[in-house]
Design a protein around this motif. Structure first.
Motif, mmCIF file in Angstrom:
data_model
loop_
_atom_site.group_PDB
_atom_site.id
_atom_site.type_symbol
_atom_site.label_atom_id
_atom_site.label_comp_id
_atom_site.label_asym_id
_atom_site.label_seq_id
_atom_site.Cartn_x
_atom_site.Cartn_y
_atom_site.Cartn_z
ATOM 1 N N UNK A 12 0.845 -1.193 0.000
ATOM 2 C CA UNK A 12 0.000 0.000 0.000
ATOM 3 C C UNK A 12 0.882 1.245 0.000
ATOM 4 N N UNK A 13 0.247 2.374 -0.217
ATOM 5 C CA UNK A 13 0.925 3.653 -0.116
ATOM 6 C C UNK A 13 0.882 4.141 1.336
ATOM 7 N N UNK A 14 1.837 4.950 1.687
ATOM 8 C CA UNK A 14 1.861 5.545 3.025
ATOM 9 C C UNK A 14 0.539 6.262 3.294
ATOM 10 N N UNK A 15 0.037 6.094 4.522
ATOM 11 C CA UNK A 15 -1.227 6.705 4.902
ATOM 12 C C UNK A 15 -2.427 5.807 4.707
ATOM 13 N N UNK A 16 -2.252 4.744 3.954
ATOM 14 C CA UNK A 16 -3.355 3.819 3.716
ATOM 15 C C UNK A 16 -3.462 2.784 4.833
ATOM 16 N N UNK A 17 -4.427 1.890 4.699
ATOM 17 C CA UNK A 17 -4.710 0.901 5.751
ATOM 18 C C UNK A 17 -4.647 -0.517 5.206
ATOM 19 N N UNK A 18 -4.389 -1.435 6.099
ATOM 20 C CA UNK A 18 -4.449 -2.864 5.806
ATOM 21 C C UNK A 18 -4.988 -3.575 7.036
ATOM 22 N N UNK A 19 -5.563 -4.750 6.802
ATOM 23 C CA UNK A 19 -6.075 -5.548 7.915
ATOM 24 C C UNK A 19 -5.556 -6.970 7.796
ATOM 25 N N UNK A 44 13.221 -9.384 15.680
ATOM 26 C CA UNK A 44 11.770 -9.422 15.675
ATOM 27 C C UNK A 44 11.224 -8.423 16.683
ATOM 28 N N UNK A 45 10.128 -7.795 16.314
ATOM 29 C CA UNK A 45 9.539 -6.740 17.143
ATOM 30 C C UNK A 45 8.088 -7.071 17.459
ATOM 31 N N UNK A 46 7.738 -7.037 18.723
ATOM 32 C CA UNK A 46 6.354 -7.218 19.110
ATOM 33 C C UNK A 46 5.528 -6.020 18.680
ATOM 34 N N UNK A 47 4.360 -6.287 18.113
ATOM 35 C CA UNK A 47 3.485 -5.221 17.627
ATOM 36 C C UNK A 47 2.288 -5.054 18.552
ATOM 37 N N UNK A 61 5.550 2.104 18.860
ATOM 38 C CA UNK A 61 5.660 2.502 17.459
ATOM 39 C C UNK A 61 4.341 2.407 16.699
ATOM 40 N N UNK A 62 3.385 1.645 17.217
ATOM 41 C CA UNK A 62 2.118 1.483 16.497
ATOM 42 C C UNK A 62 0.919 1.983 17.290
ATOM 43 N N UNK A 63 1.135 2.350 18.537
ATOM 44 C CA UNK A 63 0.035 2.774 19.397
ATOM 45 C C UNK A 63 -0.692 3.954 18.767
ATOM 46 N N UNK A 64 -2.013 3.863 18.732
ATOM 47 C CA UNK A 64 -2.822 4.910 18.137
ATOM 48 C C UNK A 64 -3.093 4.717 16.655
ATOM 49 N N UNK A 65 -2.350 3.818 16.017
ATOM 50 C CA UNK A 65 -2.554 3.562 14.584
ATOM 51 C C UNK A 65 -3.044 2.134 14.326
ATOM 52 N N UNK A 80 -5.852 -4.351 12.639
ATOM 53 C CA UNK A 80 -6.210 -3.251 11.750
ATOM 54 C C UNK A 80 -5.084 -2.234 11.795
ATOM 55 N N UNK A 81 -4.494 -1.985 10.659
ATOM 56 C CA UNK A 81 -3.348 -1.072 10.588
ATOM 57 C C UNK A 81 -3.737 0.150 9.782
ATOM 58 N N UNK A 82 -3.788 1.286 10.430
ATOM 59 C CA UNK A 82 -4.149 2.542 9.786
ATOM 60 C C UNK A 82 -2.946 3.467 9.716
ATOM 61 N N UNK A 83 -3.030 4.429 8.815
ATOM 62 C CA UNK A 83 -1.966 5.425 8.666
ATOM 63 C C UNK A 83 -0.600 4.747 8.575
ATOM 64 N N UNK A 84 -0.515 3.795 7.678
ATOM 65 C CA UNK A 84 0.718 3.030 7.561
ATOM 66 C C UNK A 84 1.868 3.898 7.081
#
Length: 125
Positions: A12-19, A44-47, A61-65, A80-84
């Motif tokens: 995806x492009x930056x700012x888009x979402x994926x699930x 490896x990084x916990x998300x 790094x992902x809190x709020x998104x 759900x990943x927003x504002x990637x």
């Protein structure tokens, strides 16, 4: 023993979402599931994690998104990943452990005993 099956991911492009979704089978009432990610050559990084009692945790790094959730009555959970952002690009793994989540489950990959095959997420700037 856990069985995990993940799906989703893509480019995806930056700012888009994926699930992402992960279906698991485990016959006991206590568990911890979640998502880890890894860039080739890096640690490896916990998300995010989700406990059988409903507790959720996120990396800074992902809190709020990103949001982790479970489908009601089913052993399927989502990320759900927003504002990637380009820095979110990685292989994402559905993970699980046979006890309720503790802080260590998000911080230490070895605490997750079960890992899916992984799904690639690529974010273009």
């Amino acid at each position: 023993q856990f069985q995990l099956e993940e799906s989703g991911g893509g480019s995806v492009q930056a700012g888009e979402s994926l699930k992402l979704s992960c279906t698991f089978s485990y016959p006991y009432p206590n568990w911890c599931v979640g998502w880890y990610r890894q860039v080739q050559g890096e640690e490896r990084e916990g998300v995010a994690t989700l406990s059988s009692i409903g507790t959720v945790s996120y990396s800074d790094s992902v809190k709020g998104r990103f949001t982790v959730s479970q489908e009601n009555g089913k052993k399927t959970f989502y990320l759900q990943m927003n504002d990637l952002k380009p820095e979110d690009s990685a292989m994402y793994y559905c993970v699980a452990d046979s006890e309720r989540c503790r802080d260590e489950h998000l911080a230490i990959a070895a605490f997750m005993d079960y890992w899916g095959k992984g799904t690639q997420v690529t974010v273009f700037s």
